[in-house]
Design a protein around this motif. Structure first.
Motif, PDB file in Angstrom:
ATOM      1  N   ARG A  41      19.116  -1.048   5.421  1.00 28.83           N
ATOM      2  CA  ARG A  41      18.563  -2.314   4.990  1.00 28.83           C
ATOM      3  C   ARG A  41      17.161  -2.353   5.249  1.00 28.83           C
ATOM      4  O   ARG A  41      16.566  -3.640   5.127  1.00 28.83           O
ATOM      5  CB  ARG A  41      19.128  -3.438   5.664  1.00 28.83           C
ATOM      6  N   TYR A  42      16.460  -1.351   5.246  1.00 30.90           N
ATOM      7  CA  TYR A  42      14.852  -1.362   5.639  1.00 30.90           C
ATOM      8  C   TYR A  42      14.314  -1.889   4.623  1.00 30.90           C
ATOM      9  O   TYR A  42      14.823  -1.718   3.204  1.00 30.90           O
ATOM     10  CB  TYR A  42      14.295  -0.040   5.783  1.00 30.90           C
ATOM     11  N   PRO A  43      13.011  -2.417   4.645  1.00 25.32           N
ATOM     12  CA  PRO A  43      12.570  -2.977   3.534  1.00 25.32           C
ATOM     13  C   PRO A  43      11.989  -1.840   2.492  1.00 25.32           C
ATOM     14  O   PRO A  43      11.604  -0.942   2.988  1.00 25.32           O
ATOM     15  CB  PRO A  43      11.255  -3.297   4.089  1.00 25.32           C
ATOM     16  N   GLY A  44      12.482  -2.317   1.150  1.00 25.02           N
ATOM     17  CA  GLY A  44      12.097  -1.202   0.152  1.00 25.02           C
ATOM     18  C   GLY A  44      13.237  -0.544  -0.368  1.00 25.02           C
ATOM     19  O   GLY A  44      13.053   0.403  -1.262  1.00 25.02           O
ATOM     20  N   ALA A  45      14.259  -0.500   0.444  1.00 26.27           N
ATOM     21  CA  ALA A  45      15.280   0.432   0.104  1.00 26.27           C
ATOM     22  C   ALA A  45      16.062   0.119  -1.228  1.00 26.27           C
ATOM     23  O   ALA A  45      16.224  -1.070  -1.691  1.00 26.27           O
ATOM     24  CB  ALA A  45      16.502   0.153   1.259  1.00 26.27           C
ATOM     25  N   PRO A  75       4.993   1.057   1.832  1.00 25.41           N
ATOM     26  CA  PRO A  75       4.214  -0.057   1.335  1.00 25.41           C
ATOM     27  C   PRO A  75       4.369  -1.289   1.616  1.00 25.41           C
ATOM     28  O   PRO A  75       3.713  -2.144   1.548  1.00 25.41           O
ATOM     29  CB  PRO A  75       4.518   0.349  -0.331  1.00 25.41           C
ATOM     30  N   ILE A  76       5.564  -1.657   1.829  1.00 22.03           N
ATOM     31  CA  ILE A  76       6.165  -3.126   2.355  1.00 22.03           C
ATOM     32  C   ILE A  76       5.734  -3.280   3.717  1.00 22.03           C
ATOM     33  O   ILE A  76       5.538  -4.147   4.217  1.00 22.03           O
ATOM     34  CB  ILE A  76       7.821  -3.261   1.828  1.00 22.03           C
ATOM     35  N   LEU A  77       6.225  -2.332   4.666  1.00 20.25           N
ATOM     36  CA  LEU A  77       5.681  -2.463   5.963  1.00 20.25           C
ATOM     37  C   LEU A  77       4.182  -2.725   6.394  1.00 20.25           C
ATOM     38  O   LEU A  77       3.724  -3.573   6.976  1.00 20.25           O
ATOM     39  CB  LEU A  77       6.069  -1.142   6.839  1.00 20.25           C
ATOM     40  N   ALA A  78       3.410  -2.307   5.355  1.00 21.41           N
ATOM     41  CA  ALA A  78       1.935  -2.257   5.161  1.00 21.41           C
ATOM     42  C   ALA A  78       1.599  -3.748   4.919  1.00 21.41           C
ATOM     43  O   ALA A  78       0.626  -4.329   5.413  1.00 21.41           O
ATOM     44  CB  ALA A  78       1.244  -1.256   4.403  1.00 21.41           C
ATOM     45  N   THR A  96       6.900   2.852  -5.178  1.00 20.52           N
ATOM     46  CA  THR A  96       6.193   1.827  -5.841  1.00 20.52           C
ATOM     47  C   THR A  96       4.900   1.844  -4.943  1.00 20.52           C
ATOM     48  O   THR A  96       4.935   1.251  -3.904  1.00 20.52           O
ATOM     49  CB  THR A  96       6.905   0.525  -5.658  1.00 20.52           C
ATOM     50  N   ASN A  97       3.950   2.109  -5.409  1.00 23.43           N
ATOM     51  CA  ASN A  97       2.590   2.224  -4.550  1.00 23.43           C
ATOM     52  C   ASN A  97       2.396   2.771  -3.315  1.00 23.43           C
ATOM     53  O   ASN A  97       1.760   2.424  -2.477  1.00 23.43           O
ATOM     54  CB  ASN A  97       2.311   0.742  -4.359  1.00 23.43           C
ATOM     55  N   TYR A  98       3.086   3.730  -3.128  1.00 29.07           N
ATOM     56  CA  TYR A  98       3.042   4.499  -1.877  1.00 29.07           C
ATOM     57  C   TYR A  98       1.571   5.158  -1.651  1.00 29.07           C
ATOM     58  O   TYR A  98       1.113   4.800  -0.623  1.00 29.07           O
ATOM     59  CB  TYR A  98       3.972   5.899  -1.974  1.00 29.07           C
ATOM     60  N   PHE A  99       0.961   5.992  -2.720  1.00 30.10           N
ATOM     61  CA  PHE A  99      -0.127   6.672  -2.421  1.00 30.10           C
ATOM     62  C   PHE A  99      -1.233   5.733  -2.344  1.00 30.10           C
ATOM     63  O   PHE A  99      -2.331   5.758  -1.261  1.00 30.10           O
ATOM     64  CB  PHE A  99      -0.574   7.812  -3.201  1.00 30.10           C
ATOM     65  N   GLU A 100      -1.297   4.539  -2.960  1.00 31.60           N
ATOM     66  CA  GLU A 100      -2.018   3.279  -3.148  1.00 31.60           C
ATOM     67  C   GLU A 100      -2.177   2.679  -1.630  1.00 31.60           C
ATOM     68  O   GLU A 100      -3.279   2.140  -1.222  1.00 31.60           O
ATOM     69  CB  GLU A 100      -1.538   2.314  -4.219  1.00 31.60           C
TER      70      GLU A 100
END
Ligand code: FAD
Ligand code: NAP
Length: 542
Positions: free
Chosen positions: A60-64, A204-207, A342-346
């Motif tokens: 259930r981690y963010p972004g799963a 990306p979401i944790l950031a 989704t927006n990983y490298f960004e």
């Protein structure tokens, strides 16, 4: 006496008898229950978690989310189910997939035979009776003619044994056991260890949520933009109108995945032509770059062209050249599970994100307040372990499974898993594994893989019942030949060349063996041939 025991005919206390015990209530266990119950069999499902859904309950981690198109990552066994469920996005999120699992359970009244919060701890074969005695962590005992292990390929969490972990005073979580209520990260200093598919989705979401995010990366990974979108209702309608045709490409390619495999050889294309194909697929989103050429997994030069194409994208995206280089993988593309993001490298352009290389300076210790690596201490309020799983074998080996002559599965698999078709194991009669090692499993869209396995097992039980057969067991010859075949196929590809969980390299001490079978359609044909030849390679007895 527990409620799973009953008084035997002679007044003695005997374990409750059922036809089948199924361990696990993810998509595998749910469908097994549906099919086997449909045969009139008494089935008891045990699930360790406090709800059904397996992967999609735990992760259930963010972004799963899924990286197979939602319309294809779904059961095909019921036309009505296909009709009455609508997906809201191209790639479904974890909550939506879990909701779908709940819908399936309600729709087919599955819950009444599923016991939650119950872990199967042992399964011991009683040769005289030809039955399995299954014990749970609640102290229950049940006797079953068949055991179906639907315990999952990616369900046994791996938390590396970092020194000092037990003295850490902050909060720490494995992504595969994320708290249901979520985690408050605002303003916090968060560390995440790992850079596999899970981390790539979560980072990306944790950031966005955390005050500061430190990513501790051992090996960089290839990732492609998912380009997830809300579901186009017309697309969904068209797909449903001819669902079997829509699903076909998701099961007919070598991977049974939506790589949109191309028949063309990269070796016969010019560098410009190759890049055009890569670019087109990159723009389309998803994992398509991996299917760009038919020889991408076997021709090192073609693979390197794809690798360099993706590295080019990373360098274009990430502003700091040093960070970009650290994020550029040096393994062949696809050798580790490719990722969709989704927006990983960004995310590495954000001022609150720091990439920490732990390849050359591994984690030295977890301290009371953080983590030490490369001679530096990172103060952390929270550590996220995106460190993966004891894949393919972990969940099975965490159960004390003993077959004929008391042989333990752990002993039999000491040098790596040995199965026939990833369905049966010599020495372990009437025990079936769903998507077990030696089957396409994780190298295919897993729901069709699960359905194919469960259907095969159910048909086998019907075959046995009709002929008064009580026992089925793989022969040693068939098993040995299959193990060799699985390895031969893999050895022709780039797969065994890097340290992936496909070969068990993520777990210290795990034997290095390529575990899944490469080639879903070829595999299905083999299973069908085995049946057509009277369960060739299995010994059947009355
Ligand atoms: P699981 O869903 O793992 O369920 C197994 C269940 O067995 C678990 O609930 C576990 O608690 C239970 N269990 C284990 N041991 C015991 C025991 N001893 N006693 C009782 N219960 C037990 N696949 C794809 O095809 N496409 C994807 O995009 C994709 N994304 C994924 C994303 C993540 C984060 C992960 C971890 C996996 C993903 N997978 C994906 C693979 C996914 O695991 C399968 O698609 C599918 O959900 C597996 O279903 P399953 O029922 O076989 O196993
Ligand atoms: P994973 O791919 O095994 O990644 C684990 C990460 O943790 C890797 O980066 C690994 O580094 C790192 N790690 C492990 N042990 C470490 C140690 N001792 N020190 C430092 N780093 C360590 O696990 P995952 O990301 O959870 O994914 C597992 C699988 O689940 C995927 O491959 C995929 O099949 C499935 N999944 C799919 C999706 C999806 O998009 N559909 C999302 C999530 C998961 P190394 O690479 O160096 O070992």
């Amino acid at each position: 006496m527990t409620d799973t025991q009953k008084i035997g005919r002679n007044g003695d206390r005997t374990a409750r008898e059922v036809d089948v015990v199924v361990a696990g209530a993810g998509f595998g266990g749910l469908y097994a229950l549906y099919r086997l119950r449909g045969l009139g069999l008494e089935v008891q499902v045990y699930e360790a978690g406090s709800d059904i859904g397996g992967t999609w309950y735990w992760n259930r981690y963010p972004g799963a989310r899924c990286d197979v198109e939602s319309l294809a990552y779904s059961y095909a066994f019921s036309r009505e189910l296909e009709e009455d469920w609508d997906w809201s996005e191209r790639y479904a999120s974890q909550p939506e997939i879990l909701e779908y699992a709940h819908h399936v359970a309600e729709r087919f009244d599955l819950r009444r035979d599923i016991q939650l919060e119950t872990r199967v701890v042992s399964a011991v074969y009683d040769e005289a009776r030809g039955r399995w005695t299954v014990r749970t962590d609640r102290g229950e005992e049940v006797s079953a003619q068949f055991c179906v292990m639907a315990t999952g390929c990616l369900s046994a969490r791996n938390i590396p044994d970092f020194p000092g972990l037990d003295r850490y005073s902050g909060r720490c979580f494995h992504t595969g056991d994320w708290p249901e209520e979520g985690v408050e990260l605002e303003g916090r200093r968060v560390g995440i260890i790992g850079s596999g598919s899970t981390a790539i989705q979560a980072i990306p979401i944790l950031a966005e949520q955390a005050g500061e995010l430190f990513v501790f990366q051992r090996t960089p990974n290839f990732s492609m933009p998912a380009r997830n979108t809300p579901m186009d209702p017309d697309y969904q309608k068209r797909a449903k109108a001819s669902y079997p045709a829509f699903r076909e490409p998701f099961v007919s390619g070598m991977f049974g995945l939506d790589f949109h495999p191309n028949d063309r050889l990269g070796a016969s294309a010019s560098p410009e032509e190759r890049n055009e194909v890569f670019e087109e697929r990159w723009r389309a989103g998803g994992l398509g770059v991996v299917g760009a050429f038919a020889d991408l997994f076997v021709d090192e030069e073609v693979n390197e062209a794809a690798a360099e194409f993706i590295r080019g994208k990373i360098r274009e995206t990430v502003h700091d050249p040093e960070v970009a280089e650290l994020l550029c993988p040096d393994t062949p593309v696809g050798c580790k599970r490719p990722c969709a993001d989704t927006n990983y490298f960004e995310t590495y352009n954000r001022p609150n994100v720091t990439l920490v290389d732990i390849r050359n300076a591994p984690v030295e210790e977890i301290t009371e307040t953080g983590l030490r690596t490369g001679g530096r201490h990172y103060e952390l309020d929270c550590i996220v372990f995106a460190t993966g799983f004891a894949a393919m074998t972990g969940a099975l080996l965490r159960i004390d499974i003993r077959g004929r002559d008391g042989v333990k599965l752990a002993e039999k698999w000491a040098e790596g898993p040995k199965t026939y078709l990833g369905l049966g194991v010599e020495g372990f009669p009437n025990l079936f594994t769903i998507t077990g090692p030696g089957s396409p499993s994780v190298l295919a869209n897993m729901i069709p893989g699960i359905e194919q396995h469960v259907n095969w097992i159910a048909d086998c039980m019907v075959y046995m019942r009709e002929r008064g057969l009580r026992r089925i067991e793989a022969t040693p010859e068939a098993e040995a030949a299959w193990v060799e075949h699985v390895n031969q196929i893999a050895d022709r590809t780039i797969y065994p060349t890097c340290n992936s969980w496909y070969v068990g390299a993520n777990i210290p001490g795990k034997p290095r063996v390529f575990m899944p079978y490469l080639g879903f359609p070829r595999y299905v044909a083999k299973c069908e041939q085995v049946v057509a030849n009277g369960y060739e390679g299995f010994r059947l007895e009355s």
